[in-house]
Write a protein that holds these residues in place. Structure first.
Motif, PDB file in Angstrom:
ATOM      1  N   THR A 121       0.859  -1.098  -0.058  1.00  0.00           N
ATOM      2  CA  THR A 121      -0.112  -0.040   0.080  1.00  0.00           C
ATOM      3  C   THR A 121       0.849   1.424   0.028  1.00  0.00           C
ATOM      4  N   ALA A 122       1.750   1.120   0.610  1.00  0.00           N
ATOM      5  CA  ALA A 122       3.034   2.347   0.862  1.00  0.00           C
ATOM      6  C   ALA A 122       3.245   2.370  -0.812  1.00  0.00           C
ATOM      7  N   ALA A 123       3.627   1.611  -1.445  1.00  0.00           N
ATOM      8  CA  ALA A 123       3.937   1.935  -2.792  1.00  0.00           C
ATOM      9  C   ALA A 123       2.995   2.529  -3.550  1.00  0.00           C
ATOM     10  N   LEU A 124       1.467   1.869  -3.509  1.00  0.00           N
ATOM     11  CA  LEU A 124       0.608   2.471  -4.163  1.00  0.00           C
ATOM     12  C   LEU A 124       0.374   3.830  -4.032  1.00  0.00           C
ATOM     13  N   ILE A 125       0.381   4.457  -2.857  1.00  0.00           N
ATOM     14  CA  ILE A 125       0.035   5.784  -2.311  1.00  0.00           C
ATOM     15  C   ILE A 125       1.293   6.553  -2.720  1.00  0.00           C
TER      16      ILE A 125
END
Lengths: 196, 251
Positions: free
Chosen positions: B142-146
């Motif tokens: 999720t860190a990558a996605l945001i």
């Protein structure tokens, strides 16, 4: 929440603290927010409105009696209440007395195959996204999750219903849930109605 | 049961779909394994979202609950608040009145503790997202996605029936964040490949259940491909490419 604050204005965790202080209005507010979902799930598992009402009553009375069993660090109030409701519904379903009802229900559910999310929804936007995420799951994962969660079968029963190995069904349920989770996060759906 | 065996049951356990003896084994394990606890909590949130349809509670049930409260012993709140002597009727008094009626500094101290706990709880509601994303793999993905600088790589099969999304950060960390790839049988794994300067190189194994899987992508790689291989992987792709996609150039 502060003393005297309107329970409609606070989040779920504060609501539970107020319930711990015997505030019936706080319990009523928790009921207003979540009883519909609790009832809908119990109905879907039990196919019996009267039994589902008993589950609703039991779930909210336990919240009243043991509010400290809810730990906001471990998830949302909605998920906590639904997990309790689901467990109670499954107990009722697996008890001897309901075996006959279950057989009738199974006959009926084969006729109603397909996903039914067409009912009124507490939050249309969320429900739409959940539905979208569900239909995009690989079909065998969705089927395994639905048979387990909504029809109350154990993974072993699901395996024999679908004619698949037990280990495969186990991992399909787990992977399907993880897939759903990451999709819902991608869609921006991260809560279950915790905010007022 | 081994840890792997217990872990494989967590999805079914969260849906009450395990046998009683298995449920007992899982519960014993959950008491000492925060990671598995977080996974079960995540599954229950997801299940709750699936169940969150159907709006109105049935009429009349609240009245029955409210009536039952009158005959009820005190709620079990020993950890949260002092227990006053007489339960009946007391509950319905406003908090202010009850505090005034209660005796001694102990009560005041308990109320002060409560207020602090309340602020803490309110804060937690706002950080619900963190709870839901408690698994480290989900957090990293999720860190990558945001991350605003990440690139989305769309992988699809030739017939368009299978698809996946990879979030690629500038650092080269890549996460398979969404996919239709089915769970593989025991003894198989997905393997991800990169096309770099006309050569196909292995970028890593994604396992049999590729959700959240992480791997590294060097700058020279222009295209990603995924195959299904025997567990342990192979040095060069041995099976047809299931899905593939071009890496978009950096903005």
């Amino acid at each position: 929440m502060v003393v005297g604050a309107d329970v409609r204005d606070v989040g779920d965790a504060a609501l539970v603290v107020a319930i711990g202080r015997w505030r019936e209005d706080a319990l009523a507010e928790a009921y207003r927010r979540h009883a519909g979902a609790v009832y809908a799930l119990a109905c879907r598992v039990l196919s019996d409105g009267a039994l589902a009402e008993e589950v609703v009553q039991e779930v909210f009375l336990r919240l009243w009696r043991q509010p400290d069993r809810f730990d906001p660090d471990r998830g949302s109030l909605r998920a906590f209440l639904l997990a309790h409701a689901h467990g109670r519904a499954i107990d009722a379903l697996r008890s001897e007395s309901s075996r006959r009802k279950r057989e009738e229900r199974e006959a009926r559910s084969t006729a109603e195959a397909g996903y039914d999310l067409e009912r009124e929804v507490w939050d249309l936007a969320v429900a739409e996204r959940v539905k979208d995420a569900l239909v995009r799951l690989p079909a065998e994962e969705r089927r395994a999750i639905e048979l387990a969660y909504f029809d109350g079968h154990t993974y072993r029963e699901v395996a024999s219903l679908l004619g698949q190995p037990e280990g495969t069904v186990k991992s399909r349920i787990r992977t399907g849930l993880r897939r759903l989770q990451v999709r819902l996060v991608t869609y921006g759906v991260t809560g279950t109605g915790a905010e007022p | 049961m081994t840890h792997d065996e217990l872990q494989s049951l967590l999805g079914a356990y969260a849906l009450d779909a395990v046998e009683d003896d298995e449920a007992r084994d899982v519960e014993r394990h959950l008491r000492e394994c925060p990671r598995c606890r977080a996974e079960v909590a995540n599954h229950r949130e997801t299940a709750a979202l699936m169940a969150s349809v159907g709006a109105e509670a049935p009429a009349g049930v609240w009245d029955r609950i409210s009536a039952a409260l009158d005959d009820d012993p005190l709620p079990d709140t020993a950890a949260l608040a002092p227990r006053p002597g007489s339960p009946r009727g007391r509950r319905r008094l406003p908090m202010r009145v009850r505090v005034a009626a209660a005796l001694g500094a102990a009560v005041a101290a308990a109320v002060a503790v409560l207020s602090v706990a309340t602020v803490r709880l309110d804060h937690r509601v706002g950080t619900l997202r963190r709870t839901i994303l408690a698994s480290p793999a989900a957090q990293a993905a999720t860190a990558a996605l945001i991350d605003p600088l990440h690139r989305d790589v769309r992988l699809t099969s030739a017939d368009g029936r299978l698809a996946a999304q990879v979030a690629l950060r500038l650092t080269g960390e890549a996460y398979l964040v969404d996919t239709d790839l089915p769970v593989l049988d025991r003894g198989r794994t997905y393997q991800v490949w990169g096309l770099a300067g006309g050569r196909v190189v292995s970028l890593g194994l994604l396992g049999a259940t590729p959700v959240f899987a992480a791997f590294r992508v060097e700058d020279t790689v222009t295209q990603l491909m995924v195959t299904s291989e025997p567990a342990g992987g192979v040095p060069a792709p041995d099976s047809p490419v299931l899905i593939q996609g071009l890496i978009p150039v950096r903005a």
